[in-house]
Scaffold this motif. Sequence first.
Motif, PDB file in Angstrom:
ATOM      1  N   ASP A 171       0.856  -1.181   0.000  1.00  0.00           N
ATOM      2  CA  ASP A 171       0.000   0.000   0.000  1.00  0.00           C
ATOM      3  C   ASP A 171       0.896   1.236   0.000  1.00  0.00           C
ATOM      4  N   TRP A 172       0.625   2.148  -0.914  1.00  0.00           N
ATOM      5  CA  TRP A 172       1.429   3.362  -1.034  1.00  0.00           C
ATOM      6  C   TRP A 172       0.755   4.507  -0.284  1.00  0.00           C
ATOM      7  N   ASP A 173       1.543   5.213   0.516  1.00  0.00           N
ATOM      8  CA  ASP A 173       1.015   6.373   1.227  1.00  0.00           C
ATOM      9  C   ASP A 173       1.891   7.593   0.930  1.00  0.00           C
ATOM     10  N   ALA A 174       1.598   8.705   1.595  1.00  0.00           N
ATOM     11  CA  ALA A 174       2.324   9.949   1.333  1.00  0.00           C
ATOM     12  C   ALA A 174       3.813   9.815   1.628  1.00  0.00           C
ATOM     13  N   ASP A 175       4.162   9.053   2.666  1.00  0.00           N
ATOM     14  CA  ASP A 175       5.585   8.880   3.000  1.00  0.00           C
ATOM     15  C   ASP A 175       6.315   8.144   1.882  1.00  0.00           C
ATOM     16  N   ASP A 176       5.644   7.146   1.288  1.00  0.00           N
ATOM     17  CA  ASP A 176       6.264   6.403   0.187  1.00  0.00           C
ATOM     18  C   ASP A 176       6.469   7.313  -1.028  1.00  0.00           C
ATOM     19  N   ILE A 177       5.474   8.151  -1.303  1.00  0.00           N
ATOM     20  CA  ILE A 177       5.602   9.102  -2.411  1.00  0.00           C
ATOM     21  C   ILE A 177       6.767  10.054  -2.153  1.00  0.00           C
ATOM     22  N   ASP A 178       6.892  10.489  -0.918  1.00  0.00           N
ATOM     23  CA  ASP A 178       7.983  11.390  -0.537  1.00  0.00           C
ATOM     24  C   ASP A 178       9.337  10.714  -0.768  1.00  0.00           C
ATOM     25  N   ARG A 179       9.472   9.455  -0.332  1.00  0.00           N
ATOM     26  CA  ARG A 179      10.739   8.729  -0.518  1.00  0.00           C
ATOM     27  C   ARG A 179      11.029   8.477  -1.988  1.00  0.00           C
TER      28      ARG A 179
END
Length: 740
Positions: A171-179
Amino acid sequence: MSKEPFIVDAALLQELGERLIGKHHITLGELVKNAYDADATTCHITFADDHIEIVDDGHGMSPETFKQFWLRIGTRHKANEQVSPRLRRPLTGAKGIGRLAVQFLASELELTTTAEDDPTQTTRAKVDWSKIVEGEELKRFTVDVTTLNSPASYEGHPNGTRLILRGLKNDWDADDIDRLGRELWMLRSPFRKLGETDRRRDDPRNFDVEVTAPDIEDAEDTFNRLRDALTETLWRARIDGRIEQGRKNGSATIEIQFQSGYPEGAREQRYVDHVQIPIRKIRSSDTCFLDDVRFQIYIYRLEHRQAEGIPVGELRDYLTEYGNVSIYDGGFRLPYYGTNQDWLKIEEAHASRLSISSLLPSRLNIDGRYMLDLPTVRRIFGVVELSTSHEERAAKRAGAKAGSWLQIQPGRDRLHDNAAYEQLADLVRYSLDFYANRYKARSLKAVEAKRYSEPPARKQGRVVDLLQRHETEIPPVVYKEIRREAVDAQKAVSRQDEEINARAALLAPLAAAGMTALAVTHELARETRTLESAERSLRTLARKHGLPEIAASADTLAASLKRLRALQTLFAPLLAEEDREGDSRLRVLPVVRQIVDAMSAITTGMSVEIDVPEDMRFPAAPLASWNALLQNVLANSWNAILEAKEARVRIEGHVEGRDQWLWVSDTGTGLNMSPAEAEKLFEPFERNMNVGRDHASLVIGGQGLGLSIVRMLASRHTADVSFVEPEKGFSTTMQISWRG
C-alpha cells in the motif's frame, strides 16, 4: 565423460528481483530511471486502487529489441553503451534487473511499447510472476508477447513505453511518495523546473516526473516536497553565480542572498561581486577558459526548528547523502562531484583551520577569522550547470588551443583536470569564501548592533574584563590605577542602570492608566450630557408645579456637574493630538491656572495663590507633559496639608536672565529632613506621608510614584526638579527650574 549444462531454477528470478533491491520506492525508481535512459521527456506515474501505471515518451522498443534485450536477463548493453542513443544521456542502469524487480511491487506486469523508428508496430507483453514454480527450470517460465500492427499513444507521443502493475503487494502512502521523490529528482538538476515552453524533446536536460494519486492528497506536491523545501523555504543563504560569454569578457558575477535572522540579529541582505577569470594565474595563463557556466548553492542551518515541519534530523540525513556541490553536464549529474569528493577542498580548509581566503581580494579583508565560517559540505546543496559541448564549440570559435576547455574523461563520470577545470573550481570556491566573508561581516555588525542597545553597565563590564586579560602587558602601577577608575565607573553606571530600569518599570502601568483615563473621559462626556438633560428637566418640573424640593435637587445636581466638568479637564490634554505630541513653548500662567481649576474639584478647601509673570514660558513640550507634572506636584501638596491646620499653596514664578524657575510651596506637615536628604523621595515607591484614618480616603495617589513621574517628565524636557529651603510661611517648597 559427458558435458552437462547448468540448469537454472526459475526461482532465481525471484531472488534477483526481490533481494537485489528490497525497497518498493527504490524498485519503482528503477523503472523511472529506465524511462530516463530511453530519452524520455516525461514519465507519468499513476497510483490507482488496484494498479500502478508508468508511462514514458522515450524511444520505446521494437519487437526485435524487446526480445533481444528485455527478455534477456543480465545483458550488459547499458554498461557497454554508457550513453543513451539520441540525447546522449549517461545511462543510470547497468545491472539489467529493473524489470525483474517489478515482482517486488506486483504479481503481474503488462507492458506496451512502440519504437521511435517504427511507430506502426506495437509490442504488448504480459508477465505473471505468480506462475514461477520453485524447482522448475527457468526456460519453462514464459512471457505472453503480442505484436500489433497499430499505433499507440504515450503522453501524447507515438512512441514510448507503458507499464501496468497489477496485484500490488504494497500500500502506497504519502511517505512512500515522498521517498520516491528523493530517489528520483537528482536525475536532473534539482533547481531546474520545467515550464511548458521548456519541453523541447531535443534538449537532454528536459526530464520531468509527474505523479497522480487520487487517494493521496496533494501527491504531486508530496513527491516534490523536499526538493521544493530545500530550494524555497529551508535555506538561510543562497549563492548565484554566472559566467556569460566568458571567452569574450572574462568575468563572472556572484550574488549572495542572506535571509533575515541569519546570523541572529542580521537583516535580509544581498551582496554582489564581479570577479575576473582566472581568479589566480593557473599554468602561466591569463586567459578565461570558461564560456557559459551557471551555479546555485544553498546553505542551511542544521539546528533549531525547520520550515515546512521538516525535522532537522531528516534534513541532516538528506544532506549527508546528497550535500556538497554537484556538477551537471548538459543536465546530467557527474557522480564524481558530490558528498564523498572534496573537489572544492572545503573539508581540507576546515581540517587546517584556515582563517583567511587565498582567493578573495584585499578589499574584502575584515577583522576576524572569517574562513572559520565556511560551511561544511553537509550544510550546502548546490549545482553547477554547464555543457562541455558548448564549451568546446565556444573554444574553437575563439581559436583556442586544443584541450583548453572543459571536457569529460572517457569514463564519463568526471572532467579532465586541466586549466579550465581549475578555473571552474576556483570560481565556485571563491563564491563560498565570499559567503564566509560576508557572513562574518554580518555577524560582527549584528554583535555591534546588540552591543549598542545593551545596558551601559554591561559595556563597562567588558572594559574591566578586557583590562584583566591584558594585566601582564601593562605596568603594575598603571594597571592598578586604571582598574580602580574602571571599576568605579562600572559601579556608577550600574546605579544609573538601576534607576533607568526602575523608571522604565513605571511606563507599563502608566500607559495602561492613560488608556483607561481616555476611555473614562469619553464615558464621562456622555454621562455629563445625560445629567445636564436631567437637570434641565428637574428645573422645568420645579417651575411648572412650584416644587422647591425639586429645585433644590436640581441645584445639587448642578453643583455635581460643575465638579464633574472640572475633573474632565484633568484629562483634556490627553484627548487632542496636538496637546499630546506638540512641542511649543507654552506660557506658564494659563497652564497653571487651568490645572488649578481642574483639580479644585478634588482639593476642596485648599486655597492656591498664583504669582507667575505673564511672559514666562515652559521649555518646549506637549501640554500633556506639563499637565501631568503639575497635577502630581499639586497632588503631593494636597496630601501634605490633609493633617495641617492651614491648607494653603503658593505657585510663584521667577525669571532671571535665561534662568527660570517655578516654586510650589505648601503649609503641610513638611519633609522632616533636609532638601538634600529629600532627594530619595524622587525614587519610585519612596513615601514620606503620614495621614490619619480620618483623611485616608482623601489622599490622591499615595503609591510613591508621583514624584518619580515628576522628575521623569522634567528630565525629559530639559528641566530639573528638587526640594529647596521653603519660603517664609510655608513648610515645603518644590522647585522646577529650566533655562529659558
